[in-house]
Design an enzyme around this catalytic site. Structure first.
Site, PDB file in Angstrom:
ATOM      1  N   HIS A  39       7.122   1.423  -1.033  1.00 57.42           N
ATOM      2  CA  HIS A  39       6.250   1.513   0.136  1.00 57.42           C
ATOM      3  C   HIS A  39       6.965   2.203   1.289  1.00 57.42           C
ATOM      4  CE1 HIS A  39       8.380  -2.338   0.598  1.00 57.42           C
ATOM      5  NE2 HIS A  39       8.185  -2.229   1.896  1.00 57.42           N
ATOM      6  N   HIS A  46       6.862   2.593   5.563  1.00 63.17           N
ATOM      7  CA  HIS A  46       6.404   2.058   6.848  1.00 63.17           C
ATOM      8  C   HIS A  46       6.210   3.220   7.818  1.00 63.17           C
ATOM      9  CE1 HIS A  46       7.493  -2.276   6.323  1.00 63.17           C
ATOM     10  NE2 HIS A  46       8.336  -1.769   5.439  1.00 63.17           N
TER      11      HIS A  46
END
Length: 141
Positions: free
Chosen positions: A99, A101
């Site tokens: 992932h 951010h």
């Protein structure tokens, strides 16, 4: 791969505040909202980290990164934007599903969010999170 909170978000088992989705990636608000508009981008094809992610998945992420960044910029006009990606526990990765951010940065902190990695999960209710997500999602063509 082991099921994670992110795989449950992708399937809808856990609710999220979606800002963008296509066949390959899913972007949604981070519940912590370190800064206003803090968004996560995850591939739908799960891998625990960048070291174990195939090239095709990375190409789809590469296409989505500027789309999400520009939507955040159009929605909130931050003074800057950090894109952070951690790999491995030693590098502070806490969810082992690749992932990214997106942390919008505001020069004068007029939105009440700081520059430190301080979470605001408790102080930003779901109604406000839904509004923030809606503002970002509205920027996609």
């Amino acid at each position: 791969m082991t099921e994670t909170i992110f795989s449950k978000i992708i399937t809808g088992e856990i609710p999220s505040f979606k800002v963008y989705e296509d066949d390959y990636v899913y972007a949604f608000l981070d519940i912590s909202q370190v800064t206003k508009g803090h968004t996560l981008l995850i591939p739908k094809k799960a891998s625990p980290n960048i070291f174990e992610t195939d090239a095709e998945t990375m190409q789809h992420i590469g296409v989505a990164l500027p789309k999400v960044a520009n939507a955040i910029k159009k929605a909130f006009n931050p003074d800057g934007l950090n894109i952070i990606q951690n790999n491995g526990e030693f590098a502070d990765q806490s969810v082992f599903h690749l992932h990214f951010h997106f942390l919008p940065r505001y020069e004068n902190d007029t939105d009440g969010f700081g520059y430190k990695w301080e979470t605001h999960e408790e102080s930003i209710n779901d109604e406000l999170k839904a509004q923030i997500a809606k503002e970002i999602a509205a920027q996609f063509d």
